[in-house]
Design an enzyme around this catalytic site. Structure first.
Site, mmCIF file in Angstrom:
data_model
loop_
_atom_site.group_PDB
_atom_site.id
_atom_site.type_symbol
_atom_site.label_atom_id
_atom_site.label_comp_id
_atom_site.label_asym_id
_atom_site.label_seq_id
_atom_site.Cartn_x
_atom_site.Cartn_y
_atom_site.Cartn_z
ATOM 1 N N ALA A 1 -6.370 -5.091 7.398
ATOM 2 C CA ALA A 1 -7.413 -4.088 7.326
ATOM 3 C C ALA A 1 -8.669 -4.558 6.464
ATOM 4 O O ALA A 1 -9.622 -3.789 6.231
ATOM 5 C CB ALA A 1 -6.843 -3.054 6.012
ATOM 6 N N TRP B 1 0.946 -1.169 0.009
ATOM 7 C CA TRP B 1 0.088 -0.043 0.025
ATOM 8 C C TRP B 1 0.900 1.178 0.087
ATOM 9 O O TRP B 1 1.857 1.479 0.965
ATOM 10 C CB TRP B 1 -0.893 -0.090 1.335
ATOM 11 C CG TRP B 1 -1.845 0.991 1.100
ATOM 12 C CD1 TRP B 1 -2.882 1.534 0.473
ATOM 13 C CD2 TRP B 1 -2.062 1.808 2.371
ATOM 14 N NE1 TRP B 1 -3.513 2.370 0.928
ATOM 15 C CE2 TRP B 1 -3.309 2.795 2.399
ATOM 16 C CE3 TRP B 1 -1.506 1.884 3.954
ATOM 17 C CZ2 TRP B 1 -3.534 3.795 2.998
ATOM 18 C CZ3 TRP B 1 -1.844 2.925 4.537
ATOM 19 C CH2 TRP B 1 -3.005 3.777 4.397
ATOM 20 N N ASP C 1 -0.601 -5.863 9.264
ATOM 21 C CA ASP C 1 -1.680 -4.853 8.622
ATOM 22 C C ASP C 1 -2.798 -5.603 8.498
ATOM 23 O O ASP C 1 -2.980 -6.256 7.245
ATOM 24 C CB ASP C 1 -1.190 -4.115 7.523
ATOM 25 C CG ASP C 1 -1.944 -2.655 7.469
ATOM 26 O OD1 ASP C 1 -3.268 -2.782 7.732
ATOM 27 O OD2 ASP C 1 -1.836 -1.877 6.382
ATOM 28 N N LYS D 1 -13.475 -1.043 6.469
ATOM 29 C CA LYS D 1 -13.985 -2.066 5.569
ATOM 30 C C LYS D 1 -15.010 -2.854 6.132
ATOM 31 O O LYS D 1 -16.121 -3.081 5.656
ATOM 32 C CB LYS D 1 -12.983 -2.707 4.686
ATOM 33 C CG LYS D 1 -12.229 -1.740 3.725
ATOM 34 C CD LYS D 1 -11.061 -0.908 4.040
ATOM 35 C CE LYS D 1 -10.710 -0.147 2.958
ATOM 36 N NZ LYS D 1 -9.459 0.737 3.443
HETATM 37 C C1 LMR Z 1 -6.949 2.050 -0.622
HETATM 38 O O1 LMR Z 1 -5.998 1.300 -0.668
HETATM 39 O O2 LMR Z 1 -7.715 2.290 -1.597
HETATM 40 C C2 LMR Z 1 -7.670 2.245 0.739
HETATM 41 O O3 LMR Z 1 -7.090 1.737 1.528
HETATM 42 C C3 LMR Z 1 -8.089 3.635 1.134
HETATM 43 C C4 LMR Z 1 -6.809 4.453 1.113
HETATM 44 O O4 LMR Z 1 -6.691 5.151 2.232
HETATM 45 O O5 LMR Z 1 -6.017 4.280 0.318
#
Ligand code: LMR
Length: 393
Positions: free
Chosen positions: A210, A127, A208, A243
């Site tokens: 999420a 991410w 993590d 989520k």
């Molecule tokens: C994403 O990866 O799209 C989500 O986790 C939202 C974000 O905050 O980036």
């Protein structure tokens, strides 16, 4: 003073929201930011969340400050959801945080306080905000191989070989389930091998989590985390309720540390200290909604049922897209879409192909070809499949 500020690079995921809104085409399709949408394009407030909010509205008599670490009931309800019904409380220190990003940020800061020289290992890719926050905090980071661009599965041999280079006291950031951005995940035997490697190197896992409940199921998605917690002496877990409870804007998350019981108190004190330094008390509304749901059998059952429906909806969109691409291409090279789990799949397209999808077909996805499966519906799946082949992916 302010004239000394430099422009900041736009966040690539959030930037897409604005671009999509500005696009006048009626048939545009948003597969960008990781927000669940139902078949009508809505991100619904879940039934159990509405019911819990109603109960709170009726019963809540004060908005005075809550605990600096959040309400103890929230922290223990989250520990039970993540670690199973009887977690070893003697090992757990825990604070409520503003969302999963808040938990990640606090985790990085805790690492920096305890071990300023530690390197944080992140998957390649990960991410983007993981690397962005680490850079911002001036922390050392390295990547480990994760994604096999041919198979679109996990490059497990690459992962193991890279993580063998982690030193004792380094931190290895792992996605607990539903890897963002690829959708490719470790199997339980692979988690076991990772645990064995971490035992050997002395590197510390930061998980993590999420998307618990968006992959193979609420319990199944915590399987890797539970295995790591059972085997390793020190573990950090950053979890989000955005989520799985659909409460994105309420900013609800938790940061947990698991350690030897002799370190629990000092860990708890440092977590609370970090909250106080950064924002004082964590947001309460979402945490209270989550606690109300998790502590009430009927609300919990209804929440789980709705979460399962969401998960199964995404699975069936995956199956439909893989099938459509199989029919149109006459090959099985997109079979990985049905194997991936969670909201995302990385298609393995070039930035030029992603740009053509946007410009010629009004289909928006992140530049690394991450698409949000939940942005699709049964009508848009064939449109996407045709566009994918038309741009030569
Ligand atoms: C994403 O990866 O799209 C989500 O986790 C939202 C974000 O905050 O980036």
């Amino acid at each position: 003073m302010l004239n000394a500020l430099k422009p900041q690079p736009a966040d690539k995921i959030l930037q897409l929201i604005g671009q999509f809104r500005a696009d006048p085409r009626n048939d545009k399709i948003d597969l960008g930011v990781g927000v669940y949408k139902d078949a009508t394009g809505l991100t619904p407030v879940m039934r159990a969340v509405k019911a819990a909010e109603y109960r709170l509205w009726q019963s809540q008599m004060t908005k005075s400050y809550t605990g600096l670490a959040g309400e103890p009931e929230f922290n223990s309800a989250m520990a039970a959801m993540i670690l199973g019904p009887s977690p070893d409380n003697g090992r757990i220190a825990s604070v409520a945080t503003p969302g999963g990003t808040g938990a990640i940020r606090q985790a990085f800061e805790l690492i920096r306080m305890a071990a300023p020289d530690a390197t944080v290992w992140v998957s390649d890719p990960t991410w983007p905000n993981h690397t962005s926050i680490l850079n911002y905090l001036g922390m050392k980071q390295r990547t480990y191989r994760y994604f096999d661009t041919e198979s679109r599965g996990v490059d497990f041999a690459g992962l193991i070989s890279d993580l063998a280079g982690a030193k004792a006291g380094d931190v290895v950031l792992l996605h607990g389930c539903c890897h963002n951005p690829t959708g490719a995940n470790l199997t339980l035997p692979e988690w076991d091998e990772v645990a064995a490697l971490l035992e050997k190197t002395g590197a510390i896992p930061l998980i993590d989590l999420a998307y618990q409940g968006f992959g193979d199921g609420l319990e199944e998605d915590a399987g890797g985390t539970r295995l790591i917690v059972a085997r390793l002496p020190e573990v950090l877990i950053a979890a989000s309720c955005s989520k799985n409870f659909g409460i994105y804007r309420e900013r609800t998350g938790v940061l947990m540390t698991l350690s030897d019981p002799s370190l629990r108190e000092v860990s708890q004190a440092n977590l609370a200290f970090l909250n106080r330094q950064n924002y004082s008390f964590p947001p309460d509304h979402g945490a209270r909604v989550v606690t109300t749901i998790l502590m009430d059998e009927a609300l919990k059952a209804d929440w789980k049922a709705e979460l399962e429906a969401i998960r199964n909806g995404m699975l069936s969109l995956r199956a439909q897209l893989a099938q459509e691409l199989r029919n149109l291409s006459g090959s099985d090279r997109f079979g990985f879409i049905a194997q991936h789990r969670g909201m995302f799949s990385r298609l393995g397209a070039t930035p030029e192909q992603v740009e053509r999808l946007r410009a010629e077909h009004g289909i928006y996805m992140v530049g690394d070809s991450r698409l949000n499966i939940a942005g699709l519906n049964v009508k848009t799946v064939p449109i996407l499949a045709r566009a994918i082949l038309a741009v030569g992916i």
